[in-house]
Design an enzyme around this catalytic site. Structure first.
Site, short mmCIF file in Angstrom:
data_model
loop_
_atom_site.label_atom_id
_atom_site.label_comp_id
_atom_site.label_asym_id
_atom_site.label_seq_id
_atom_site.Cartn_x
_atom_site.Cartn_y
_atom_site.Cartn_z
N LEU A 7 -3.88 -17.03 -0.56
CA LEU A 7 -2.45 -17.07 -0.23
C LEU A 7 -1.58 -17.42 -1.43
CD1 LEU A 7 -2.67 -18.94 3.19
CD2 LEU A 7 -2.67 -16.47 2.76
N GLU B 151 2.96 -17.61 -2.62
CA GLU B 151 4.28 -17.95 -2.10
C GLU B 151 4.82 -16.87 -1.14
OE1 GLU B 151 5.80 -20.70 -2.06
OE2 GLU B 151 7.70 -19.95 -1.25
N HIS C 253 3.13 -15.10 1.04
CA HIS C 253 2.58 -15.38 2.37
C HIS C 253 3.26 -16.60 2.98
CE1 HIS C 253 -1.16 -13.48 0.52
NE2 HIS C 253 -0.91 -12.70 1.56
N GLN D 8 -10.71 -1.55 5.86
CA GLN D 8 -9.55 -0.97 5.17
C GLN D 8 -9.80 -0.80 3.67
OE1 GLN D 8 -6.94 -4.46 6.32
NE2 GLN D 8 -6.03 -4.07 4.32
N LYS E 81 6.00 -5.72 0.08
CA LYS E 81 5.27 -5.20 -1.08
C LYS E 81 4.37 -4.05 -0.63
CE LYS E 81 1.67 -7.12 -3.11
NZ LYS E 81 0.70 -6.01 -3.25
N ASP E 82 3.84 -4.20 0.60
CA ASP E 82 3.06 -3.11 1.20
C ASP E 82 4.01 -2.25 2.03
OD1 ASP E 82 0.23 -3.89 0.43
OD2 ASP E 82 0.92 -5.74 1.35
N GLN F 120 2.51 0.18 4.46
CA GLN F 120 1.85 -0.53 5.57
C GLN F 120 2.87 -0.94 6.63
OE1 GLN F 120 -1.50 -3.49 5.26
NE2 GLN F 120 0.17 -4.94 5.33
O1 PAF Z 1 -1.53 -6.85 4.14
C1 PAF Z 1 -2.64 -7.35 4.36
O2 PAF Z 1 -3.01 -8.42 3.87
C2 PAF Z 1 -3.61 -6.63 5.28
O3 PAF Z 1 -3.51 -5.25 5.11
C3 PAF Z 1 -3.47 -7.02 6.75
C4 PAF Z 1 -2.11 -6.65 7.31
C5 PAF Z 1 -3.69 -8.52 6.91
C6 PAF Z 1 -4.53 -6.30 7.59
O4 PAF Z 1 -5.82 -6.61 7.17
#
Ligand code: PAF
Length: 284
Positions: free
Chosen positions: A33, A35, A37, A61, A149-150, A153
């Site tokens: 983790l 900052e 998160h 993934q 950042k993702d 996603q």
């Molecule tokens: O962004 C992430 O850390 C991962 O893709 C997630 C959303 C926890 C799924 O494993």
């Protein structure tokens, strides 16, 4: 803060919280983790009655076994950071707990996943959607928190929530950066000092790209070429992709930029570590 390691324990807690009328915030993570998160956890603690943070390095993934093997795992240090940030329960399952048997269901996100991360990491978003769906079912959150950042996603999870009618609100938070601009990422821990010193060049090139787009005189393809040229000068950096895309559909823009909200996304390898980053260009 409680640490829960089984799906049954999380489901039992979820059931009790829901019965007591408490609002549940979920922060899904893969640990190591930073900052970025912790900001999500703090926001969840402000907006919800209970906060579940999950730490699970999700094998489904990862399309590169080395990336999965080398992904930083620091559960004790992570737990020590989560409690003061306002986390109520840490869900820390094993792989066999999350996947008692191989999954068969496959997720497809059409055009949304045929670009950028989806194109370059086959199966990645199937794995993300699988584990995120499981986490949604187990924790039944009212709100789920993700970092931008993702960027892709977030778009994929938004589609997942909409298509499967998950009754929750997705909350997306802006990327948190180091003082020199590098986007915070669990993978940054794996950078050598030399690679770490060069890594801010990624964000610098993205900022330059955003400026060109805002100027309105440079076609997206030329913006991409400019980034390629800038990053080619960085020793040891291998650019995987640079894409200027429509920020809503994520479809690449090439010839003209008509001023719609856009996002410039890239992935690059630096000293054996894969990094991603993006900047958003607000529409005119
Ligand atoms: O962004 C992430 O850390 C991962 O893709 C997630 C959303 C926890 C799924 O494993």
């Amino acid at each position: 803060m409680e640490i829960l390691t089984t799906a049954a324990a999380l489901q039992a807690h979820t059931e009790n919280w829901r019965r007591a009328g408490q609002h549940i915030g979920l922060v899904p993570t893969m640990g190591a983790l930073h900052e970025g998160h912790l900001q999500l956890v703090r926001a969840a603690a402000t907006e919800c009655d209970v906060v579940v943070a999950s730490i699970f390095v999700n094998p489904t993934q990862f399309n590169n076994p080395d990336d999965f093997r080398l992904y930083p795992r620091l559960p004790e240090a992570d737990a020590a950071l989560l409690a003061p940030a306002g986390c109520t329960a840490l869900f820390l399952p094993s792989v066999s707990e999350m996947y008692p048997r191989p999954t068969v269901v496959q997720f497809g996100f059409g055009a949304l996943e045929r670009v950028m991360e989806g194109e370059h990491r086959p199966g990645h978003f199937n794995g993300v959607a699988t584990v995120v769906s499981k986490l949604f079912h187990l924790s039944r959150p009212h709100r789920a928190y993700f970092g931008q950042k993702d960027f892709q996603q977030v778009a994929i999870v938004r589609q997942l929530i909409s298509d499967l009618t998950f009754d929750l609100e997705l909350v997306a938070f802006p990327t948190v950066r180091e003082p020199d601009g590098l986007a915070m990422s669990s993978r940054n821990r794996r950078l050598s000092p030399e690679a770490r010193a060069l890594a801010p060049r990624l964000y610098q090139s993205l900022q330059a790209a955003a400026e060109l787009l805002r100027g309105g005189h440079t076609a997206p393809a030329a913006v991409q070429a400019a980034v390629r040229e800038q990053l080619a000068a960085v020793p040891g950096l291998e650019l995987e992709y640079i894409t200027v895309a429509d920020a809503h559909t994520l479809q690449p823009l090439t010839d003209t930029y008509a001023g719609c909200p856009a996002v410039v996304c890239l992935a690059a390898h630096l000293g054996g570590v894969r990094l991603i980053d993006n900047v958003v260009v607000e529409g005119k």
